[in-house]
Design a protein around this motif. Structure first.
Motif, PDB file in Angstrom:
ATOM      1  N   VAL A  23       0.833  -1.141   0.003  1.00  0.00           N
ATOM      2  CA  VAL A  23      -0.059  -0.208   0.000  1.00  0.00           C
ATOM      3  C   VAL A  23       1.071   1.211  -0.018  1.00  0.00           C
ATOM      4  CG1 VAL A  23      -1.680   1.341   1.529  1.00  0.00           C
ATOM      5  CG2 VAL A  23      -2.046  -1.011   1.018  1.00  0.00           C
ATOM      6  N   LEU A  24       1.780   1.346   0.771  1.00  0.00           N
ATOM      7  CA  LEU A  24       2.803   2.436   0.845  1.00  0.00           C
ATOM      8  C   LEU A  24       3.405   2.571  -0.334  1.00  0.00           C
ATOM      9  CD1 LEU A  24       4.169   2.146   4.343  1.00  0.00           C
ATOM     10  CD2 LEU A  24       2.339   3.580   3.872  1.00  0.00           C
ATOM     11  N   GLY A  25       4.090   1.707  -0.927  1.00  0.00           N
ATOM     12  CA  GLY A  25       4.704   1.796  -2.148  1.00  0.00           C
ATOM     13  C   GLY A  25       3.664   2.249  -3.124  1.00  0.00           C
ATOM     14  N   ALA A  26       2.451   1.717  -3.282  1.00  0.00           N
ATOM     15  CA  ALA A  26       1.127   2.285  -4.305  1.00  0.00           C
ATOM     16  C   ALA A  26       1.017   3.757  -4.236  1.00  0.00           C
ATOM     17  CB  ALA A  26       0.180   1.442  -4.459  1.00  0.00           C
ATOM     18  N   LEU A  27       0.793   4.204  -2.825  1.00  0.00           N
ATOM     19  CA  LEU A  27       0.617   5.397  -2.596  1.00  0.00           C
ATOM     20  C   LEU A  27       1.689   6.565  -3.068  1.00  0.00           C
ATOM     21  CD1 LEU A  27      -0.619   5.291   1.148  1.00  0.00           C
ATOM     22  CD2 LEU A  27      -2.102   5.971  -0.949  1.00  0.00           C
ATOM     23  N   ALA A  28       3.176   6.054  -2.981  1.00  0.00           N
ATOM     24  CA  ALA A  28       4.068   6.705  -3.425  1.00  0.00           C
ATOM     25  C   ALA A  28       4.312   6.910  -4.941  1.00  0.00           C
ATOM     26  CB  ALA A  28       5.310   6.134  -2.817  1.00  0.00           C
ATOM     27  N   THR A  29       4.051   5.739  -5.673  1.00  0.00           N
ATOM     28  CA  THR A  29       4.339   5.761  -7.046  1.00  0.00           C
ATOM     29  C   THR A  29       2.830   6.707  -7.685  1.00  0.00           C
ATOM     30  OG1 THR A  29       3.125   3.599  -7.043  1.00  0.00           O
ATOM     31  CG2 THR A  29       5.498   3.891  -7.204  1.00  0.00           C
ATOM     32  N   GLY A  30       1.784   6.033  -7.060  1.00  0.00           N
ATOM     33  CA  GLY A  30       0.507   7.182  -7.505  1.00  0.00           C
ATOM     34  C   GLY A  30       0.527   8.404  -7.480  1.00  0.00           C
ATOM     35  N   THR A  31       1.108   8.706  -6.176  1.00  0.00           N
ATOM     36  CA  THR A  31       1.193  10.278  -5.894  1.00  0.00           C
ATOM     37  C   THR A  31       2.301  10.776  -6.942  1.00  0.00           C
ATOM     38  OG1 THR A  31       0.853  10.142  -3.319  1.00  0.00           O
ATOM     39  CG2 THR A  31       2.134  11.893  -4.216  1.00  0.00           C
ATOM     40  N   ALA A  32       3.471  10.359  -7.118  1.00  0.00           N
ATOM     41  CA  ALA A  32       4.394  10.731  -8.003  1.00  0.00           C
ATOM     42  C   ALA A  32       3.863  10.855  -9.499  1.00  0.00           C
ATOM     43  CB  ALA A  32       5.572   9.761  -8.271  1.00  0.00           C
ATOM     44  N   GLU A  33       2.904   9.889  -9.972  1.00  0.00           N
ATOM     45  CA  GLU A  33       2.523   9.942 -11.380  1.00  0.00           C
ATOM     46  C   GLU A  33       1.545  11.161 -11.574  1.00  0.00           C
ATOM     47  OE1 GLU A  33      -0.956   7.501 -13.449  1.00  0.00           O
ATOM     48  OE2 GLU A  33       0.766   6.384 -12.610  1.00  0.00           O
ATOM     49  N   GLY A  36       0.890  16.544  -8.849  1.00  0.00           N
ATOM     50  CA  GLY A  36       0.085  17.913  -8.301  1.00  0.00           C
ATOM     51  C   GLY A  36      -0.823  17.405  -7.364  1.00  0.00           C
ATOM     52  N   PRO A  37      -1.859  18.543  -7.254  1.00  0.00           N
ATOM     53  CA  PRO A  37      -2.992  18.498  -6.232  1.00  0.00           C
ATOM     54  C   PRO A  37      -3.897  17.721  -6.809  1.00  0.00           C
ATOM     55  CG  PRO A  37      -2.779  20.938  -7.330  1.00  0.00           C
ATOM     56  CD  PRO A  37      -1.763  19.835  -7.881  1.00  0.00           C
ATOM     57  N   LEU A  38      -4.058  17.578  -8.074  1.00  0.00           N
ATOM     58  CA  LEU A  38      -5.287  16.976  -8.707  1.00  0.00           C
ATOM     59  C   LEU A  38      -4.719  16.324  -9.942  1.00  0.00           C
ATOM     60  CD1 LEU A  38      -8.458  17.072  -8.190  1.00  0.00           C
ATOM     61  CD2 LEU A  38      -8.617  18.720 -10.003  1.00  0.00           C
ATOM     62  N   PRO A  39      -5.602  15.250 -10.467  1.00  0.00           N
ATOM     63  CA  PRO A  39      -5.170  14.722 -11.755  1.00  0.00           C
ATOM     64  C   PRO A  39      -5.474  15.537 -12.841  1.00  0.00           C
ATOM     65  CG  PRO A  39      -7.189  13.292 -10.858  1.00  0.00           C
ATOM     66  CD  PRO A  39      -6.460  14.266  -9.793  1.00  0.00           C
ATOM     67  N   ALA A  47     -12.078   9.097 -15.066  1.00  0.00           N
ATOM     68  CA  ALA A  47     -12.956   7.860 -15.179  1.00  0.00           C
ATOM     69  C   ALA A  47     -12.346   6.866 -15.962  1.00  0.00           C
ATOM     70  CB  ALA A  47     -14.278   8.376 -15.761  1.00  0.00           C
ATOM     71  N   ALA A  48     -11.811   7.250 -17.356  1.00  0.00           N
ATOM     72  CA  ALA A  48     -11.307   6.328 -18.072  1.00  0.00           C
ATOM     73  C   ALA A  48      -9.971   5.523 -17.585  1.00  0.00           C
ATOM     74  CB  ALA A  48     -10.803   7.017 -19.710  1.00  0.00           C
ATOM     75  N   ARG A  49      -9.087   6.038 -16.962  1.00  0.00           N
ATOM     76  CA  ARG A  49      -8.021   5.695 -16.207  1.00  0.00           C
ATOM     77  C   ARG A  49      -8.368   4.571 -15.215  1.00  0.00           C
ATOM     78  NH1 ARG A  49      -5.562  11.021 -17.424  1.00  0.00           N
ATOM     79  NH2 ARG A  49      -6.193  11.588 -14.965  1.00  0.00           N
ATOM     80  N   LEU A  67      -4.393  -5.169  -5.021  1.00  0.00           N
ATOM     81  CA  LEU A  67      -4.282  -4.028  -4.100  1.00  0.00           C
ATOM     82  C   LEU A  67      -3.492  -2.873  -4.399  1.00  0.00           C
ATOM     83  CD1 LEU A  67      -4.603  -3.221  -1.102  1.00  0.00           C
ATOM     84  CD2 LEU A  67      -2.596  -4.670  -0.495  1.00  0.00           C
ATOM     85  N   ARG A  68      -2.284  -3.440  -5.247  1.00  0.00           N
ATOM     86  CA  ARG A  68      -1.584  -2.377  -5.623  1.00  0.00           C
ATOM     87  C   ARG A  68      -1.821  -1.618  -6.753  1.00  0.00           C
ATOM     88  NH1 ARG A  68       1.505  -1.162  -9.560  1.00  0.00           N
ATOM     89  NH2 ARG A  68       0.634  -2.977 -10.910  1.00  0.00           N
ATOM     90  N   THR A  69      -2.474  -2.320  -7.938  1.00  0.00           N
ATOM     91  CA  THR A  69      -3.083  -1.653  -8.952  1.00  0.00           C
ATOM     92  C   THR A  69      -4.199  -0.395  -8.350  1.00  0.00           C
ATOM     93  OG1 THR A  69      -2.628  -3.465 -10.207  1.00  0.00           O
ATOM     94  CG2 THR A  69      -4.288  -1.801 -10.937  1.00  0.00           C
ATOM     95  N   LEU A  70      -5.082  -0.932  -7.638  1.00  0.00           N
ATOM     96  CA  LEU A  70      -6.249  -0.032  -7.268  1.00  0.00           C
ATOM     97  C   LEU A  70      -5.601   1.227  -6.346  1.00  0.00           C
ATOM     98  CD1 LEU A  70      -9.124  -2.359  -7.228  1.00  0.00           C
ATOM     99  CD2 LEU A  70      -8.466  -0.857  -9.196  1.00  0.00           C
ATOM    100  N   VAL A  71      -4.978   0.932  -5.454  1.00  0.00           N
ATOM    101  CA  VAL A  71      -4.327   1.907  -4.748  1.00  0.00           C
ATOM    102  C   VAL A  71      -3.603   2.989  -5.347  1.00  0.00           C
ATOM    103  CG1 VAL A  71      -2.912   2.520  -2.665  1.00  0.00           C
ATOM    104  CG2 VAL A  71      -4.274   0.570  -2.531  1.00  0.00           C
ATOM    105  N   HIS A  72      -2.670   2.310  -6.253  1.00  0.00           N
ATOM    106  CA  HIS A  72      -1.907   3.087  -7.307  1.00  0.00           C
ATOM    107  C   HIS A  72      -2.863   4.332  -7.935  1.00  0.00           C
ATOM    108  CE1 HIS A  72       1.430   4.396  -9.929  1.00  0.00           C
ATOM    109  NE2 HIS A  72       0.066   4.387 -11.008  1.00  0.00           N
ATOM    110  N   THR A  73      -3.777   3.428  -8.466  1.00  0.00           N
ATOM    111  CA  THR A  73      -4.806   4.368  -9.283  1.00  0.00           C
ATOM    112  C   THR A  73      -5.694   5.451  -8.674  1.00  0.00           C
ATOM    113  OG1 THR A  73      -5.024   2.315 -10.640  1.00  0.00           O
ATOM    114  CG2 THR A  73      -6.667   4.012 -10.870  1.00  0.00           C
ATOM    115  N   LEU A  74      -5.902   5.050  -7.379  1.00  0.00           N
ATOM    116  CA  LEU A  74      -6.541   6.018  -6.494  1.00  0.00           C
ATOM    117  C   LEU A  74      -5.847   7.064  -6.128  1.00  0.00           C
ATOM    118  CD1 LEU A  74      -9.624   5.949  -5.507  1.00  0.00           C
ATOM    119  CD2 LEU A  74      -8.745   5.246  -3.354  1.00  0.00           C
TER     120      LEU A  74
END
Length: 452
Positions: A23-33, A36-39, A47-49, A67-74
């Motif tokens: 989870v922590l790894g996915a949060l980090a990579t998702g935030t980096a992707e 900024g403050p908003l996608p 919605a498409a992503r 778990l990794r995929t959806l936390v990263h996406t969120l």
């Protein structure tokens, strides 16, 4: 497929540990992707992503990487309240320690509808709610999902105390959940008084109280959602007392000022209320949801009592098992009190007061910058942490377009509010880590996106 492990029990911590790393790894990579403050891209792109990452909701065979995929996406598609440029709403960045406590609550999964499901959590809730109520000058409190539920409970208690014809009086700046609660409870149509300056006018209130008959409930606000204003509570309380009328104060936003030596005078008069709504997922930095309704007379909570033999049988209650069904209109309830208790105990009053004072100072700093900027206009000096401003000489359509452009590009999250007959950009500063440079950047973005 082996049986999935559980989060609690003797092997729960060992099962959670590698999952937390995921989870922590996915949060980090998702935030980096997101970066900024908003996608970026707006609703359709987000919605498409999400749809692409989710795939089939209930596949024939499971995906061990879900778990990794959806936390990263969120995380990649989140509005991040910890980003200083995400300042639209009363949506706070939660403290790490409160979030860690929330994990423990989820793992242990107590349900506060009977003592045998939540022995320690029910005892903790009783202690913490009474202490919070005392800080507000009241006697007891119950946990809610936020001000919407707290306001509805306040009207419910007023109805039970004064009858089904009790009528709500509030200002046009009051939270929308108040008239909605009157409708849900089948109460008479509320009396909504004009709020030309954004707050409840004591003179108009006095005139209404003089003219109206029957049981009445006045709802005042300590922290409006549009401009962060506080009604003149001492004058309102005096008029309610003179007319012998019940008073509810929605202090969901401003209530935590009771912890601050510098700012608690803004809440003078709060202790005259019969009921008070308070949220700690605003100026308390808690994960959603952490709300409360405080009451002056704990006996009024008896109106919430229900009997269900499988939860609070008479002989169990008589034998000393606590009866929890009178502590909420909900049945199953998670122990939201744990994260609040951890925060209060860890930071103490002065630690929380320091965070409150910081964000109120940030609002004053931002207002100073707007006033000094020839291309921007300030609505008024802030009372709490909400600052309304707009590009000078812009039309309302231009103000709306500025906000939507920033949202679509994912560069800043500003709210909107209508005041003085015009549309304003709204910055709600709840991040104590925000720096002066962040404020300057926020204003530069707002000014730079003004259409020619």
């Amino acid at each position: 497929m082996s049986t999935p492990p559980l989060a609690s029990g003797p092997h729960g911590p060992d099962a959670l540990r590698p999952l937390l790393d995921t989870v922590l790894g996915a949060l980090a990579t998702g935030t980096a992707e997101r970066g900024g403050p908003l996608p970026a891209g707006g609703p359709d792109a987000v919605a498409a992503r999400v749809a692409d990452a989710l795939g089939e909701v209930l596949p024939e065979h499971g995906d061990p990487d879900a778990l990794r995929t959806l936390v990263h996406t969120l995380a990649a598609g989140a509005a991040d309240p910890a980003d200083p440029l995400c300042a639209a709403h009363l949506h706070c960045p939660p403290l790490a320690l409160a979030t860690a406590a929330d994990l423990a609550a989820g793992a242990l999964n107590p349900s506060l509808d009977s003592w045998d499901q939540a022995p320690a959590a029910s005892a903790l809730e009783a202690l913490v709610t009474r202490a919070l109520a005392a800080r507000l000058g009241l006697a007891d409190a119950v946990v809610t999902t936020g001000a919407t539920e707290a306001n509805q409970l306040a009207l419910l208690l007023a109805r039970e105390a004064h009858g089904a014809h009790v009528r709500l009086i509030c200002s046009a700046a009051a939270h929308h959940s108040l008239p909605r609660a009157a409708w849900l409870l089948g109460l008479p149509d509320p009396v909504v008084l004009p709020a030309p300056n954004g707050t409840l006018d004591p003179a108009a209130l006095d005139a209404a109280l003089t003219e109206l008959t029957g049981p009445l409930l006045v709802a005042a606000t300590a922290g409006t959602t549009d401009a962060g204003l506080i009604d003149p509570l001492p004058e309102i309380a005096a008029r309610c007392a003179a007319h012998r009328v019940r008073l509810h104060i929605d202090a969901a936003y401003g209530g935590p000022l009771a912890l601050s030596d510098r700012h608690r005078d803004l809440l003078t008069g709060l202790d005259a209320a019969h009921t008070v709504a308070l949220d700690l997922h605003k100026l308390g930095w808690q994960p959603v949801a952490t709300g409360f309704l405080a009451v002056a007379d704990p006996a009024e909570l008896d109106a919430l009592h229900q009997r269900a033999d499988y939860l609070n049988a008479d002989d169990d209650t008589e034998a000393g098992l606590p009866d929890l069904l009178g502590r909420s209109t909900r049945t199953t309830r998670r122990p939201d009190i744990l994260k609040a208790a951890v925060t209060l105990r860890t930071l103490g009053r002065t630690g929380l007061a320091d965070l409150i004072d910081r964000v109120l100072d940030l609002a004053q700093d931002l207002a100073d910058r707007v006033e000094a900027h020839p291309g921007l206009e300030l609505y008024d000096r802030p009372t709490l942490t909400t600052v309304l401003f707009r590009p000078a000489h812009a039309s309302d359509d231009t103000v709306a377009a500025v906000r939507r452009t920033l949202l679509h590009e994912g560069r800043a999250v500003l709210g909107r509010a209508r005041a003085d007959g015009r549309l304003w950009l709204k910055a709600t500063l709840l991040n104590p880590h925000t720096r002066p440079d962040d404020l300057a950047h926020l204003l530069k973005l707002a000014e730079g996106n003004t259409p020619a």
